[in-house]
Write a protein that holds these residues in place. Structure first.
Motif, PDB file in Angstrom:
ATOM      1  N   ASN A 331      10.503  11.431  11.418  1.00  0.00           N
ATOM      2  CA  ASN A 331       9.601  11.022  10.651  1.00  0.00           C
ATOM      3  C   ASN A 331       8.731  12.017  10.183  1.00  0.00           C
ATOM      4  O   ASN A 331       7.967  12.052   8.675  1.00  0.00           O
ATOM      5  CB  ASN A 331       8.889  10.946  12.130  1.00  0.00           C
ATOM      6  CG  ASN A 331       8.443   9.458  12.074  1.00  0.00           C
ATOM      7  OD1 ASN A 331       9.729   8.398  11.822  1.00  0.00           O
ATOM      8  ND2 ASN A 331       8.546   8.526  13.438  1.00  0.00           N
ATOM      9  N   ARG A 334       9.981  13.437   7.011  1.00  0.00           N
ATOM     10  CA  ARG A 334       9.719  12.000   6.130  1.00  0.00           C
ATOM     11  C   ARG A 334       8.710  11.707   5.406  1.00  0.00           C
ATOM     12  O   ARG A 334       7.987  11.663   4.446  1.00  0.00           O
ATOM     13  CB  ARG A 334      10.389  10.504   6.153  1.00  0.00           C
ATOM     14  CG  ARG A 334      12.092  10.888   6.802  1.00  0.00           C
ATOM     15  CD  ARG A 334      12.945  10.108   7.138  1.00  0.00           C
ATOM     16  NE  ARG A 334      12.175   8.715   7.836  1.00  0.00           N
ATOM     17  CZ  ARG A 334      11.492   8.071   7.544  1.00  0.00           C
ATOM     18  NH1 ARG A 334      11.598   8.317   9.590  1.00  0.00           N
ATOM     19  NH2 ARG A 334      10.202   6.278   7.611  1.00  0.00           N
ATOM     20  N   TYR A 335       7.148  12.272   5.668  1.00  0.00           N
ATOM     21  CA  TYR A 335       6.089  12.153   6.020  1.00  0.00           C
ATOM     22  C   TYR A 335       5.579  12.868   5.365  1.00  0.00           C
ATOM     23  O   TYR A 335       4.873  13.126   4.868  1.00  0.00           O
ATOM     24  CB  TYR A 335       5.077  11.168   6.749  1.00  0.00           C
ATOM     25  CG  TYR A 335       5.924   9.614   6.965  1.00  0.00           C
ATOM     26  CD1 TYR A 335       5.738   8.841   6.358  1.00  0.00           C
ATOM     27  CD2 TYR A 335       6.923   9.174   8.851  1.00  0.00           C
ATOM     28  CE1 TYR A 335       6.544   7.636   6.096  1.00  0.00           C
ATOM     29  CE2 TYR A 335       7.335   7.868   8.669  1.00  0.00           C
ATOM     30  CZ  TYR A 335       7.165   7.434   7.811  1.00  0.00           C
ATOM     31  OH  TYR A 335       7.632   6.188   7.585  1.00  0.00           O
ATOM     32  N   ASP A 360       3.062  18.173  12.183  1.00  0.00           N
ATOM     33  CA  ASP A 360       3.239  18.846  10.560  1.00  0.00           C
ATOM     34  C   ASP A 360       2.175  18.681  10.561  1.00  0.00           C
ATOM     35  O   ASP A 360       1.170  18.957  10.666  1.00  0.00           O
ATOM     36  CB  ASP A 360       4.598  17.519  10.332  1.00  0.00           C
ATOM     37  CG  ASP A 360       3.656  15.868  10.493  1.00  0.00           C
ATOM     38  OD1 ASP A 360       2.335  15.990   9.455  1.00  0.00           O
ATOM     39  OD2 ASP A 360       4.359  15.114  10.985  1.00  0.00           O
ATOM     40  N   SER A 385       7.913   4.663   4.312  1.00  0.00           N
ATOM     41  CA  SER A 385       8.823   4.534   4.890  1.00  0.00           C
ATOM     42  C   SER A 385      10.083   3.851   4.525  1.00  0.00           C
ATOM     43  O   SER A 385      11.183   4.669   4.806  1.00  0.00           O
ATOM     44  CB  SER A 385       8.357   3.563   6.292  1.00  0.00           C
ATOM     45  OG  SER A 385       9.347   2.738   6.447  1.00  0.00           O
ATOM     46  N   THR A 391      13.131   2.398   9.019  1.00  0.00           N
ATOM     47  CA  THR A 391      13.299   0.750   9.400  1.00  0.00           C
ATOM     48  C   THR A 391      11.897   0.293  10.456  1.00  0.00           C
ATOM     49  O   THR A 391      12.149  -1.006  10.354  1.00  0.00           O
ATOM     50  CB  THR A 391      14.376   0.828  10.908  1.00  0.00           C
ATOM     51  OG1 THR A 391      14.262   2.117  12.336  1.00  0.00           O
ATOM     52  CG2 THR A 391      16.116   1.480  10.268  1.00  0.00           C
ATOM     53  N   GLY A 392      11.146   0.742  10.644  1.00  0.00           N
ATOM     54  CA  GLY A 392      10.074   0.351  11.382  1.00  0.00           C
ATOM     55  C   GLY A 392      10.435   0.117  12.410  1.00  0.00           C
ATOM     56  O   GLY A 392       8.880   0.211  13.671  1.00  0.00           O
ATOM     57  N   LEU A 395       8.952   4.410  16.320  1.00  0.00           N
ATOM     58  CA  LEU A 395       8.728   5.170  17.345  1.00  0.00           C
ATOM     59  C   LEU A 395       8.678   3.816  18.793  1.00  0.00           C
ATOM     60  O   LEU A 395       8.207   4.222  20.139  1.00  0.00           O
ATOM     61  CB  LEU A 395       7.152   4.847  16.724  1.00  0.00           C
ATOM     62  CG  LEU A 395       6.643   6.560  15.639  1.00  0.00           C
ATOM     63  CD1 LEU A 395       5.477   6.679  14.821  1.00  0.00           C
ATOM     64  CD2 LEU A 395       6.956   7.095  16.592  1.00  0.00           C
TER      65      LEU A 395
HETATM   66  P1  ADP Z   1       9.533   4.093  10.124  1.00  0.00           P
HETATM   67  O1  ADP Z   1      11.216   3.722  10.403  1.00  0.00           O
HETATM   68  O2  ADP Z   1       8.326   3.558   9.277  1.00  0.00           O
HETATM   69  O3  ADP Z   1       9.388   5.466   9.917  1.00  0.00           O
HETATM   70  P2  ADP Z   1       8.157   4.627  12.490  1.00  0.00           P
HETATM   71  O4  ADP Z   1       8.030   3.684  13.746  1.00  0.00           O
HETATM   72  O5  ADP Z   1       8.963   5.651  12.994  1.00  0.00           O
HETATM   73  O6  ADP Z   1       8.896   3.841  11.606  1.00  0.00           O
HETATM   74  O7  ADP Z   1       7.332   4.914  12.325  1.00  0.00           O
HETATM   75  C1  ADP Z   1       5.588   4.262  12.030  1.00  0.00           C
HETATM   76  C2  ADP Z   1       4.582   4.370  11.027  1.00  0.00           C
HETATM   77  O8  ADP Z   1       3.836   5.845  11.492  1.00  0.00           O
HETATM   78  C3  ADP Z   1       5.124   5.177   9.726  1.00  0.00           C
HETATM   79  O9  ADP Z   1       5.531   3.587   8.924  1.00  0.00           O
HETATM   80  C4  ADP Z   1       4.354   5.637   9.094  1.00  0.00           C
HETATM   81  O10 ADP Z   1       3.525   5.330   8.232  1.00  0.00           O
HETATM   82  C5  ADP Z   1       3.918   6.203  10.901  1.00  0.00           C
HETATM   83  N1  ADP Z   1       4.434   7.673  10.722  1.00  0.00           N
HETATM   84  C6  ADP Z   1       4.789   8.152  11.574  1.00  0.00           C
HETATM   85  N2  ADP Z   1       5.112   9.559  12.049  1.00  0.00           N
HETATM   86  C7  ADP Z   1       4.340  10.205  11.165  1.00  0.00           C
HETATM   87  C8  ADP Z   1       3.776  11.440  10.406  1.00  0.00           C
HETATM   88  N3  ADP Z   1       4.544  12.557  11.232  1.00  0.00           N
HETATM   89  N4  ADP Z   1       2.862  11.388  10.078  1.00  0.00           N
HETATM   90  C9  ADP Z   1       2.751   9.842   8.789  1.00  0.00           C
HETATM   91  N5  ADP Z   1       2.525   9.015   9.316  1.00  0.00           N
HETATM   92  C10 ADP Z   1       3.816   9.107  10.373  1.00  0.00           C
END
Ligand code: ADP
Length: 431
Positions: A331, A334-335, A360, A385, A391-392, A395
């Protein structure tokens, strides 16, 4: 009654005969005295017996019978036996009644007994709470005069009880969802059963949302894939373009596979309600695995820093812990936009807890999103995402792994500056 008149008649006849005999043998005065004395004496005996019977009935017991002559003790003895048996019967019925009441009170469901006029004959404490009534105050009141919710009033008065009634916010119970059903029983009475189905309804709504979400997530890549297939099938494309289309289809296929993999991981985690086993997991080894994947994913676009401050073992399920750590690191990569930096560390804090932290310099997350991030399919930036293969469910998986290891997921973030995701394991899980 007849026996009493006959007895009186007998006493008078005996008194008359005795009086006549007395008169002929001992003279007029004695004869009259005997004739009067016999009924008076009988009356006196009857009065004394009546008094004693009264004392006995009031509970004085068999000892109060001493001094009775004739057949009286036998009669009283039988009477006492009947009374004792009756008392035992009454006590037995009372005990049973008390047990029924206790059982109804112990029921997790509300129970109300209504008579043929819809008046409250009895209800348990749960029903009082669910309906906002008080039995002491409302006994023998018509229930729909007290519980005024229109759909409830209609249900009770319409007397169509084949289907249950589902109502929200009854009495003072905001947010509570109740299922009520009336069952007719003896002499036109009704038993009203009330069940709290709030959790059940929420679970059902979640299940519906989940199915809708999964269908939606699957449909998007499938539609794209079918579009490409149709193009490749119908158009005579040059080989380079065909290869490009096939690669795009492959991408969509990978997306679907990732989704199915995450769904299966989540299903397995949810099915397993036991705590994770205590297998030794070397943190140095685990972090090195994650590090390799992270470099591959980042492709040199970020400054990555990995640190195992306290090399030790974590007690848990390696596959699950690896999946949770990888989700947090992927994550962050990716973000976080290119050129950002990501720090990953494992350490033991002063309380002896093990902390796996990923910091991060990405976009950060505003506070209203933070409590919802671990919900399945909750995303802040949907397109980011999807673009990055999310995949959402990442987390949601992390949260389940944490709870199987009695760990906490702490999310700290400043919008525009970055985020820190920390998994904190209890000291019992550190070796
Ligand atoms: P995804 O597969 O969409 O990343 P997650 O359940 O891992 O699904 O994360 C849920 C949401 O939380 C993500 O869609 C994103 O919007 C936000 N998110 C997760 N990690 C981060 C991060 N390190 N920085 C910013 N936003 C994040």
């Amino acid at each position: 009654m007849l026996t009493a008149i006959f007895r009186l008649f007998l006493v008078l006849v005996v008194a008359g005969i005795a009086g006549l005999v007395g008169k002929s043998l001992l003279g007029d005065v004695v004869g009259w005295l005997i004739a009067i004395a016999i009924p008076v004496f009988s009356l006196l005996i009857a009065f004394i017996n009546q008094t004693r019977l009264d004392i006995f009935v009031k509970g004085a017991g068999i000892s109060s019978l001493s001094g009775f002559g004739g057949g009286w003790p036998e009669i009283f003895f039988r009477l006492q036996r009947i009374i004792t048996l009756l008392r035992k019967d009454i006590e037995h019925v009372e005990r049973q009644h008390k047990r029924f009441i206790e059982a109804f009170q112990a029921s997790p469901n509300g129970i109300v007994m209504l008579d043929d006029q819809d008046q409250i004959e009895w209800c348990n404490a749960i029903a009082e709470r669910f309906l906002g009534i008080q039995f002491k105050r409302d006994a023998l009141q018509r229930i729909h005069y007290i519980v005024r919710k229109p759909e409830f009033v209609e249900y009770i008065t319409a007397r169509q009880y084949e289907e249950p009634l589902v109502v929200e916010n009854m009495g003072n119970n905001s947010g509570l969802i109740l299922r009520l059903q009336a069952f007719p029983f003896s002499e036109n009475r009704r038993l009203l059963l009330i069940q709290d189905i709030t959790d059940l309804s929420k679970a059902e709504a979640m299940r519906r949302d989940f199915v809708a979400n999964v269908s939606h997530e699957m449909r998007t890549p499938l539609t794209v894939m079918m579009g490409f297939l149709e193009t490749v099938q119908t158009l005579d494309l040059p080989p380079e373009q065909k290869t490009q289309y096939l690669e795009m289809m492959m991408d969509q296929g990978r997306r679907m596979k990732n989704l199915v993999d995450d769904l299966l991981t989540l299903a397995n985690l949810e099915a397993n309600t036991q705590p994770a086993p205590n297998n030794r997991i070397s943190m140095s080894y685990l972090v090195s695995l994650i590090k390799n994947d992270a470099y591959a994913l980042s492709q040199g676009k970020h400054a990555l820093n990995f640190e195992v401050k306290t090399p030790c073992d974590l007690l848990g399920e390696e596959r699950e812990v690896l999946s949770a750590f990888s989700n947090l690191v992927s994550n962050a990569i990716r973000y976080t936009p290119d050129v950002g930096s990501i720090n990953v560390s494992w350490s033991i804090n002063p309380a002896g807890e093990g902390e796996f932290s990923v910091t991060d310099t990405g976009p950060g997350i505003s506070s209203e999103h933070i409590p919802r991030l671990t919900e399945r399919f909750y995303r802040i930036d949907r397109s980011r995402s999807r673009e990055t293969g999310g995949t959402g469910l990442g987390l949601a998986i992390v949260k389940h792994v944490a709870s199987r290891h009695q760990a906490n997921l702490v999310i700290e973030s400043t919008p525009g500056k970055g985020s820190t995701f920390t998994l904190r394991f209890p000291p019992e899980r550190i070796s």
